[in-house]
Design an enzyme around this catalytic site. Structure first.
Site, mmCIF file in Angstrom:
data_model
loop_
_atom_site.group_PDB
_atom_site.id
_atom_site.type_symbol
_atom_site.label_atom_id
_atom_site.label_comp_id
_atom_site.label_asym_id
_atom_site.label_seq_id
_atom_site.Cartn_x
_atom_site.Cartn_y
_atom_site.Cartn_z
ATOM 1 C CE LYS A 127 -4.405 1.340 0.210
ATOM 2 N NZ LYS A 127 -5.540 0.265 -0.223
ATOM 3 C CG ASP A 167 -6.556 3.533 -1.270
ATOM 4 O OD1 ASP A 167 -8.266 2.429 -1.230
ATOM 5 O OD2 ASP A 167 -6.972 3.784 -0.092
#
Ligand code: NDP
Length: 446
Positions: A127, A167
């Site tokens: 991430k 995201d």
């Protein structure tokens, strides 16, 4: 073997990662299921697999300098957390939001490792992102920020190394700017990002995949009880990519969506969102980047400033905004309001107390790491298409997405069944862990 308990393990995690509360929360949630599982499977325990999985492979952080339209210099911090690549290249989204810090990205990268494993595709977990706030920024400012961010990030990623995606705060506009800068720096057209537009290597269904996947998952959960979505009243939080596509798919299936929200509050439309209202709000949030309050003004319904939608009576709930947006009192309100199942579009939207309450109330509750895996699954399919230099049709991708969601649901049922109730959270943790653990075992001590 020395005594190994949840509390002794967590004490070590907290000591080594001081102040990283979201990360502690995510690890504890998984550890609660995996430590007893490892006790029954000593080959994993002896190899200290879960302890290794609680440490990232690496965390990269860097300075991002960029100029506003008025030529003011801003400095943000960028990150890439590469958690685990035992089963494939690192993969996971980039988040641009002022709340971003190392704790949040570590929790997301850790969870992503289990989620990616559940899809059955060869992708590891990662991430990244920045504390940059895109709200109110011009297109030119967003472009300059993305270019500055990629100027450093490009050293750490690659099509066989690490393939980021979007995201919160990173949608198709940002992916375009990021990919354009990577291509310029590398002088190569490489499939280094997913969520690309169709014109330059994107996949059909990627924008819809996360939200649609959440609804496909709910259909699987209901089918186990011989029920379906038709006529069900649904509460959805958020109004970004995930929430809106979740809402759209629910409408297709004959369900009635009565709420949407953003960080300012939620709208309650008891008549339900129809195709015209949906087209309007889709344009508002994803093109004009407006506030959800405007929906209430446009369609004459209530806006609840600073509140979350969980007290609205419903059959089914879909938290699709952000982490820790559903606490125990919210879970209680949902159950009292008639809610009979929850599928999470967001990552870790439920607090530990809410999760405990829902498990005790025996409400079927599919955690984000399983319910929202449709997004990364289609990202994995985008990588496959890019490797083949070929595109599948929308129908082909949709069929594969559906199959993957069914496969995830089956794993959650297999590992989560307990005396007539499916503990989906446990099922997802054990299902996601097993494949990564087997691969790590095969590699020896590395
Ligand atoms: P978007 O940026 O498109 O939308 C985010 C939505 O959540 C917006 O409505 C935003 O409101 C709201 N939100 C963000 N932060 C907060 C907050 N602190 N409190 C209340 N509302 C908030 O993001 P996505 O739809 O892509 O992501 C939503 C969730 O889904 C995240 O948890 C993400 O990690 C997860 N997810 C996303 C995937 C994807 O493919 N995009 C894949 C898997 C999971 P506002 O406009 O006011 O900021």
């Amino acid at each position: 073997m020395t005594e190994f308990s949840l509390e002794s393990f967590m004490a070590g995690v907290v000591r080594r990662n001081p102040g990283e509360t979201e990360f502690h929360q995510a690890v504890r949630e998984v550890a609660t299921d995996i430590i007893p599982f490892e006790a029954k499977n000593p080959v994993f325990r002896e190899a200290r697999i879960f302890e290794r999985l609680a440490e990232p492979d690496r965390v990269v952080s860097f300075r991002v300098c960029w100029e506003t339209d008025r030529r003011r210099i801003h400095i943000n911090r960028g990150y890439r957390v590469q958690w685990n690549n035992a089963i494939g290249p690192y993969k996971g989204g980039l988040r641009f939001h002022p709340s971003v810090n190392q704790s949040i990205l570590k929790f997301l990268a850790f969870e992503q490792t289990f989620k990616n494993s559940l899809t059955g595709l060869p992708i590891g977990g990662a991430k990244g992102g920045s504390d940059f706030d895109p709200k109110g920024r011009s297109d030119a400012e967003i472009m300059r920020f993305c270019q500055a961010f990629m100027t450093e990030l490009h050293r750490h990623i690659g099509p066989n190394t690490d393939v980021p995606a979007g995201d919160i705060g990173v949608g198709d506009r940002e992916i375009g700017y990021l990919f354009g800068q990577y291509k310029r720096l590398q002088n190569a057209f490489e499939a280094v990002l997913t969520g690309k537009a169709l014109e330059f290597g994107g996949s059909y269904m990627r924008p819809e995949a996360t939200g649609y996947g959440v609804v496909y998952m709910m259909e699987e959960m209901l089918a186990l009880k011989n029920e379906d979505l038709d006529g069900r009243t649904c509460v959805v939080s958020g109004s970004g990519n995930v929430a809106l596509h979740c809402c759209q798919r629910l409408m297709h299936m004959g369900a009635k969506v009565v709420t949407l929200s953003d960080s300012s509050g939620f709208v309650h439309d008891p008549a339900g969102i129809d195709a015209d209202k949906f087209a309007w709000v889709y344009d508002l949030k994803l093109s004009r980047r407006g506030r959800i309050e405007e929906y209430a003004k446009e369609f004459g319904c209530d806006f609840h400033a600073g509140e979350r939608p969980w007290a609205v009576p419903c059959d089914l709930a879909y938290p699709c905004a952000t982490q820790n947006e559903l606490d125990e009192p919210d879970a209680r309100s949902l159950v009292e309001g008639g809610c009979r199942a929850i599928a999470e579009g967001a990552n870790m939207p439920s607090t530990p107390a809410a999760m405990k309450f829902l498990a005790e109330a025996r409400v079927p509750h599919m955690p984000g790491k399983a319910a929202n895996a449709g997004g990364v699954a289609v990202s994995g399919l985008e990588m496959s298409q890019n490797s083949q230099r070929f595109s599948w049709t929308r129908g082909e991708v949709n069929t594969k997405l559906h199959d993957i969601i069914r496969h995830i649901h089956e794993q959650c049922v297999r590992h989560g069944e307990e005396s007539g109730f499916i503990n989906y959270c446990r099922g997802a943790n054990i299902g996601g862990y097993t494949k990564v653990a087997e691969a790590m075992l095969a590699y020896g001590v590395v």
